[in-house]
Design an enzyme around this catalytic site. Sequence first.
Site, PDB file in Angstrom:
ATOM      1  N   ALA A 146      62.363 -32.037  61.660  1.00 12.68           N
ATOM      2  CA  ALA A 146      61.609 -32.633  60.553  1.00 12.68           C
ATOM      3  C   ALA A 146      61.852 -34.128  60.452  1.00 12.68           C
ATOM      4  CB  ALA A 146      61.944 -31.920  59.242  1.00 12.68           C
ATOM      5  N   CYS A 147      62.889 -34.543  59.714  1.00 11.23           N
ATOM      6  CA  CYS A 147      63.035 -35.957  59.383  1.00 11.23           C
ATOM      7  C   CYS A 147      63.355 -36.838  60.587  1.00 11.23           C
ATOM      8  CB  CYS A 147      64.088 -36.122  58.284  1.00 11.23           C
ATOM      9  SG  CYS A 147      63.603 -35.284  56.749  1.00 11.23           S
ATOM     10  N   VAL A 148      64.165 -36.333  61.507  1.00  8.47           N
ATOM     11  CA  VAL A 148      64.447 -37.110  62.722  1.00  8.47           C
ATOM     12  C   VAL A 148      63.187 -37.203  63.584  1.00  8.47           C
ATOM     13  CG1 VAL A 148      65.727 -37.138  64.890  1.00  8.47           C
ATOM     14  CG2 VAL A 148      66.915 -36.648  62.739  1.00  8.47           C
ATOM     15  N   THR A 194      60.541 -39.497  62.035  1.00  4.08           N
ATOM     16  CA  THR A 194      60.986 -40.893  62.110  1.00  4.08           C
ATOM     17  C   THR A 194      60.769 -41.450  63.508  1.00  4.08           C
ATOM     18  OG1 THR A 194      62.605 -40.636  60.329  1.00  4.08           O
ATOM     19  CG2 THR A 194      62.994 -42.420  61.902  1.00  4.08           C
TER      20      THR A 194
END
Length: 234
Positions: free
Chosen positions: A170-172, A175
Amino acid sequence: MAFDAELDAALSAAFGKASELYQRNGFQRRVGFGRRPALINVDLANAWTRPGNPFTCEKIDEEIIPGVQALLAACRRNGHPVVHVTTCYQVTDRASDATDMGLWHQKIPVEVVAQDKPDLWAIDSRIEPVQGEQVLIKKRASAFHGTYLAGFLRANNVDTILVTGVTASACVRTTLCDGLAEGFRTIAVKECIGDRVPGAVAWNLFDIDAKFADVEPLSRCIAYLDDVGTRAAA
């Protein structure tokens, strides 16, 4: 452990076949390291790194924190920019139209990291920011979405971002995708990225390496940080 070993073996076999397909079609090219790096640590805050929370991830103590500590040391001795990213929300009432959670709370329990609970969204003390390092609060998965990150990096003449943190799925991942879209060379530090469920890291890093970033080992990333720092000083 037996399940993990079986899963790793199955994934390795699948990745081997998938790599052949990708490479025949021109995928898995290298974006490479640039001249001016920055380190972006994504969501390495207590709600993700300490036990007992809905967001707690695996391999934090034995791999991710030690690896990020080594990267921080390399950045600090060479003067490379560091950004610590975390997530928190001002309005966690799920019935409120004024919530800053958007619709994400319809999928995951983001209300846990309320702004009035800084003990949860504070950066893990083992990798605590020092003077001059940014602490950026995001509201969505990507550290770029709706934040000043791209502008900050460009103002510092950064062309390469080394990304660590959680979660790979998700966040990695988002990004890294947004970082490439913003024109930065994207490097995922292999040993410093985690997730919550078996197989999630391996699959996402394989797919990220094919499409959105170079997945590089910690040792090579540290050598790069030192090398480019030495050359810049010279």
